[in-house]
Design a protein around this motif. Structure first.
Motif, short mmCIF file in Angstrom:
data_model
loop_
_atom_site.label_atom_id
_atom_site.label_comp_id
_atom_site.label_asym_id
_atom_site.label_seq_id
_atom_site.Cartn_x
_atom_site.Cartn_y
_atom_site.Cartn_z
N UNK A 186 -2.30 -22.95 3.01
CA UNK A 186 -2.03 -22.17 4.22
C UNK A 186 -0.76 -22.67 4.88
N UNK A 187 -0.09 -21.78 5.56
CA UNK A 187 1.05 -22.12 6.42
C UNK A 187 0.68 -21.68 7.83
N UNK A 188 0.60 -22.65 8.74
CA UNK A 188 0.18 -22.37 10.10
C UNK A 188 1.37 -22.57 11.04
N UNK A 189 1.82 -21.50 11.65
CA UNK A 189 2.88 -21.57 12.66
C UNK A 189 2.26 -22.08 13.97
N UNK A 190 2.73 -23.22 14.45
CA UNK A 190 2.16 -23.84 15.65
C UNK A 190 2.85 -23.25 16.87
N UNK A 191 2.10 -22.58 17.69
CA UNK A 191 2.69 -21.79 18.79
C UNK A 191 3.05 -22.62 20.02
N UNK A 192 2.48 -23.82 20.16
CA UNK A 192 2.68 -24.58 21.40
C UNK A 192 3.41 -25.90 21.20
N UNK A 193 4.07 -26.08 20.06
CA UNK A 193 4.89 -27.28 19.83
C UNK A 193 6.25 -26.86 19.27
N UNK A 194 7.28 -27.63 19.63
CA UNK A 194 8.63 -27.42 19.08
C UNK A 194 9.13 -26.00 19.28
N UNK A 195 8.75 -25.39 20.38
CA UNK A 195 9.21 -24.04 20.67
C UNK A 195 8.78 -23.01 19.65
N UNK A 217 -2.86 -16.96 -6.22
CA UNK A 217 -2.90 -16.36 -4.89
C UNK A 217 -1.83 -16.95 -3.99
N UNK A 218 -1.32 -16.13 -3.10
CA UNK A 218 -0.35 -16.60 -2.11
C UNK A 218 -1.11 -17.30 -0.97
N UNK A 219 -0.47 -18.28 -0.34
CA UNK A 219 -1.12 -18.99 0.76
C UNK A 219 -1.43 -18.06 1.93
N UNK A 220 -2.45 -18.41 2.68
CA UNK A 220 -2.76 -17.72 3.92
C UNK A 220 -1.70 -18.10 4.95
N UNK A 221 -1.28 -17.14 5.76
CA UNK A 221 -0.32 -17.42 6.83
C UNK A 221 -0.91 -16.98 8.17
N UNK A 222 -0.82 -17.86 9.15
CA UNK A 222 -1.36 -17.54 10.46
C UNK A 222 -0.65 -18.35 11.53
N UNK A 223 -0.86 -17.95 12.77
CA UNK A 223 -0.32 -18.67 13.93
C UNK A 223 -1.48 -19.22 14.73
N UNK A 224 -1.30 -20.43 15.28
CA UNK A 224 -2.37 -21.06 16.03
C UNK A 224 -1.79 -22.14 16.94
N UNK A 225 -2.36 -22.32 18.13
CA UNK A 225 -1.95 -23.46 18.94
C UNK A 225 -2.55 -24.74 18.37
N UNK A 226 -1.90 -25.87 18.60
CA UNK A 226 -2.42 -27.16 18.19
C UNK A 226 -3.12 -27.82 19.37
N UNK A 227 -4.13 -28.62 19.05
CA UNK A 227 -4.79 -29.40 20.10
C UNK A 227 -4.67 -30.87 19.74
#
Length: 234
Positions: A186-195, A217-227
């Motif tokens: 998976x590739x997770x775009x972190x919405x609350x770090x590094x702009x 299969x291609x990796x899952x891609x999503x956006x999520x805030x980090x805690x």
């Protein structure tokens, strides 16, 4: 910046580079056209290093000669999209990038070619096209474990077979993002770090026999805030 000013600025910058660093480059050519990517029309080729190797009469590797080409139209197209476009900064960066291509070719190295390949596959990822999920590994990580690919940042997180979160380090602290338990990659775009420029590349540990039917299969891609995550061993 019009073509005449662009041409003058490029010649000035080129002449400021020491002669020994320019050895083997026969010239700097400046073209008017814009060269768009054949698949992604928002991406433009700013410059190219056109290299040829001339055989040596003694049977050696021969002489590596290059010509650097800059495309004013590509700069113009990007400037039209960005009111803060830094003409001089982008011009310097392009000249030095293409000159480094020449020096690597002359030395028989491939570092920037690998970076260019990684950038191509990251573009494919962003565009939702098939891409090699190992692309970011072509670029060495910094001491902080972060891979820098133009303006984007990548950190890797290896997770257990049934884990539903991926833990990673960022600027000396540990964070976690949610990931689907079914996703091997998976590739997770972190919405609350590094702009929003930070992406966590998740690799899941699974028994080798689990990968047979899903290896393509291609990796899952999503956006999520980090805690914040507990300190290691805490």
């Amino acid at each position: 910046m019009n073509f005449r000013r662009f041409q003058a600025a490029a010649r000035r910058m080129w002449n400021e580079i020491p002669e020994e660093a320019r050895e083997g480059v026969d010239g700097l050519t400046i073209e008017t056209e814009a060269i768009a990517h054949p698949e992604f029309d928002w991406v433009y080729t700013m410059g190219e290093c056109l290299t040829e190797t001339w055989p040596s009469g003694a049977g050696g590797d021969g002489d590596v000669r290059s010509e650097l080409v800059l495309y004013h139209g590509s700069f113009r197209a990007l400037a039209d999209q960005d009111p803060d476009f830094d003409w001089e900064g982008e011009l310097w960066e392009t000249i030095l990038h293409e000159l480094l291509h020449h020096r690597e070719s002359a030395a028989g190295e491939m570092g920037l070619d690998e970076v260019d390949w990684a950038q191509e596959h990251n573009l494919r990822r962003v565009a939702g096209e098939p891409f090699d999920p190992e692309f970011y590994r072509a670029v060495p990580a910094g001491p902080d474990g972060v891979v820098r690919l133009e303006s984007e940042l990548f950190v890797e997180s290896n997770v257990a077979e049934r884990a539903v979160e991926a833990v990673f380090a960022w600027r000396g602290r540990r964070y976690a993002v949610e990931v689907p338990a079914s996703a091997a990659r998976a590739f997770v775009e972190v919405t609350n770090l590094a702009g929003g420029r930070l992406c966590v590349a998740v690799r899941r540990h699974r028994p080798w026999w689990r990968f047979g039917s899903g290896a393509g299969r291609q990796p899952v891609q999503l956006s999520s805030p980090a805690r914040p995550a507990p300190a290691k061993g805490g």
